[in-house]
Motif scaffolding. Structure first.
Motif, PDB file in Angstrom:
ATOM      1  N   ASP A  25       0.704  -1.250   0.037  1.00 54.35           N
ATOM      2  CA  ASP A  25       0.024   0.250   0.011  1.00 54.35           C
ATOM      3  C   ASP A  25       0.826   1.377   0.002  1.00 54.35           C
ATOM      4  O   ASP A  25       1.003   1.861   1.128  1.00 54.35           O
ATOM      5  N   LEU A  27       0.398   4.192  -0.880  1.00 54.54           N
ATOM      6  CA  LEU A  27      -0.124   5.473  -0.352  1.00 54.54           C
ATOM      7  C   LEU A  27      -1.289   5.090   0.418  1.00 54.54           C
ATOM      8  O   LEU A  27      -2.244   4.663   0.090  1.00 54.54           O
ATOM      9  N   ARG A  28      -0.859   4.911   1.743  1.00 55.62           N
ATOM     10  CA  ARG A  28       0.351   5.092   2.479  1.00 55.62           C
ATOM     11  C   ARG A  28       0.639   4.104   3.348  1.00 55.62           C
ATOM     12  O   ARG A  28       2.048   4.203   4.213  1.00 55.62           O
ATOM     13  N   ALA A  29      -0.251   3.021   3.673  1.00 55.50           N
ATOM     14  CA  ALA A  29       0.005   2.275   4.999  1.00 55.50           C
ATOM     15  C   ALA A  29       1.377   1.613   4.964  1.00 55.50           C
ATOM     16  O   ALA A  29       2.247   1.435   5.890  1.00 55.50           O
ATOM     17  N   GLY A  73      -8.423   9.128   4.402  1.00 51.87           N
ATOM     18  CA  GLY A  73      -7.094  10.045   4.068  1.00 51.87           C
ATOM     19  C   GLY A  73      -6.973  10.791   5.391  1.00 51.87           C
ATOM     20  O   GLY A  73      -5.872  11.190   5.446  1.00 51.87           O
ATOM     21  N   ASN A  83      -2.026   8.786   9.115  1.00 57.76           N
ATOM     22  CA  ASN A  83      -1.280   7.573   8.243  1.00 57.76           C
ATOM     23  C   ASN A  83      -0.095   8.313   7.477  1.00 57.76           C
ATOM     24  O   ASN A  83       0.378   7.890   6.234  1.00 57.76           O
ATOM     25  N   THR A 103      -7.801   2.456   5.874  1.00 60.92           N
ATOM     26  CA  THR A 103      -8.885   2.059   5.101  1.00 60.92           C
ATOM     27  C   THR A 103      -8.563   0.633   4.449  1.00 60.92           C
ATOM     28  O   THR A 103      -9.378  -0.288   4.350  1.00 60.92           O
ATOM     29  N   ASN A 104      -7.509   0.670   3.526  1.00 56.37           N
ATOM     30  CA  ASN A 104      -7.352  -0.542   2.600  1.00 56.37           C
ATOM     31  C   ASN A 104      -6.236  -1.539   2.876  1.00 56.37           C
ATOM     32  O   ASN A 104      -6.112  -2.483   2.999  1.00 56.37           O
ATOM     33  N   GLY A 105      -4.754  -0.474   3.380  1.00 55.87           N
ATOM     34  CA  GLY A 105      -3.717  -1.194   3.650  1.00 55.87           C
ATOM     35  C   GLY A 105      -3.703  -2.353   4.497  1.00 55.87           C
ATOM     36  O   GLY A 105      -3.108  -3.304   4.305  1.00 55.87           O
ATOM     37  N   TRP A 148      -8.110   0.362  -3.876  1.00 59.93           N
ATOM     38  CA  TRP A 148      -8.916   1.466  -2.944  1.00 59.93           C
ATOM     39  C   TRP A 148     -10.376   0.921  -3.153  1.00 59.93           C
ATOM     40  O   TRP A 148     -11.087   0.901  -4.190  1.00 59.93           O
ATOM     41  N   HIS A 207      -5.881   7.833  -5.930  1.00 57.19           N
ATOM     42  CA  HIS A 207      -5.500   8.087  -4.664  1.00 57.19           C
ATOM     43  C   HIS A 207      -4.310   9.046  -4.371  1.00 57.19           C
ATOM     44  O   HIS A 207      -4.554  10.108  -3.361  1.00 57.19           O
ATOM     45  N   LEU A 211      -5.067  12.440  -2.197  1.00 53.23           N
ATOM     46  CA  LEU A 211      -4.188  12.972  -1.113  1.00 53.23           C
ATOM     47  C   LEU A 211      -3.532  14.252  -1.467  1.00 53.23           C
ATOM     48  O   LEU A 211      -3.344  15.284  -0.709  1.00 53.23           O
TER      49      LEU A 211
HETATM   50  O1  3SL Z   1      -6.294   3.028   2.486  1.00 52.81           O
HETATM   51  C1  3SL Z   1      -5.195   3.092   2.986  1.00 52.81           C
HETATM   52  O2  3SL Z   1      -4.855   1.811   3.742  1.00 52.81           O
HETATM   53  C2  3SL Z   1      -4.410   4.129   3.203  1.00 52.81           C
HETATM   54  O3  3SL Z   1      -3.062   4.099   3.066  1.00 52.81           O
HETATM   55  C3  3SL Z   1      -5.102   5.419   2.819  1.00 52.81           C
HETATM   56  S1  3SL Z   1      -4.388   6.984   3.132  1.00 52.81           S
HETATM   57  O4  3SL Z   1      -3.231   7.098   2.216  1.00 52.81           O
HETATM   58  O5  3SL Z   1      -3.652   6.782   4.374  1.00 52.81           O
HETATM   59  O6  3SL Z   1      -5.420   7.880   2.902  1.00 52.81           O
END
Ligand code: 3SL
Length: 241
Positions: A25, A27-29, A73, A83, A103-105, A148, A207, A211
């Motif tokens: 992930d 962006l950004r996890a 975000g 994050n 959210t996703n990572g 996403w 994404h 951001l």
């Molecule tokens: O969705 C996630 O896991 C992110 O890393 C989302 S964010 O980049 O922190 O918005």
């Protein structure tokens, strides 16, 4: 070694597990996880559910823990961190355990829990991931993009391509021999086209644009760098990196 790329956790086969799974992930996890560990964080513990994160982290001494949470975000109210990897300075994280939900990572990491080895990869620690694969030579490897909310994301696939490209360069395998599915070939093609302008790619990604609207320009710059951290986030027990 056979490598499989899955653009989202939902696309992985439900009835199988690889020898080694790599959650991505950018962006950004996973960029944040790699940064925390490189800055001396004691461990990173990931949760998809915020209530569970609060319950587990409550049992940890408050001076030894940090809570990071992101939804849409933005930082979760009441948590020390959102994050952004840029907030994870050595002064703040050294010696502390990070409890994180995004959210996703974190969903991608949880999807591959049954694999014997689970790694977290981003562009910034690509070389360390490749080195691990070259040393351990797992027979089957999955790279799982977070995407996403169930959809493809450019930045995770380009990272998968960066890993695959480096494996092809450092082994005697051709990309056809390495590839377990067509996604590997397309990920390598994407990386080959953008490797000299990864920041440009992150700016095009949906994404990345989300951001940028949240004023996270510096996060994109940081996350677009390749091989800057020699750190291997590897799972040693369930839920702990
Ligand atoms: O969705 C996630 O896991 C992110 O890393 C989302 S964010 O980049 O922190 O918005």
């Amino acid at each position: 070694m056979k490598l499989f790329v899955y653009h989202t956790p939902e696309l992985t086969p439900m009835d199988k597990a690889p020898d080694c799974a790599i959650a991505v992930d950018v962006l950004r996890a996973t960029s944040t996880i790699a940064t925390v560990l490189a800055a001396g964080g004691e461990a990173v513990q990931v949760f998809s559910d915020l209530d569970q994160l609060i319950e587990v982290s409550e049992k940890w001494p408050s001076e030894k823990r940090l809570r990071a949470g992101e939804r849409g975000g933005a930082k979760v109210t009441g948590f020390e961190l959102g994050n952004s990897p840029l907030d994870c300075t050595q002064e703040l994280v050294a010696g502390r355990r990070l409890f994180i939900s995004t959210t996703n990572g974190t969903r991608a990491l949880q999807r591959v829990q049954e694999s014997p080895a689970v790694l977290a990869a981003a562009l910034i620690n690509r070389a360390a991931i490749v080195q691990y694969l070259l040393e351990k030579q797992p027979e089957t490897v999955w790279i799982v993009g977070s995407g996403w909310e169930g959809s493809f994301s450019l930045e995770d696939t380009v990272c998968a391509g960066a890993i695959a490209h480096s494996l092809v360069q450092q082994t005697k395998l051709s990309q056809e021999e390495l590839a377990g599915n067509d996604e590997v070939i397309s990920a390598i093609a994407l990386y080959s086209q953008w490797q000299s302008d990864l920041l440009g790619l992150l700016h095009q990604a949906s994404h990345g644009q989300r951001l940028l609207r949240l004023e996270c320009h510096e996060d994109l710059k940081y996350c677009s760098q390749t091989d800057i951290l020699d750190v291997l986030p590897i799972q040693r027990e369930i839920g702990v990196l």
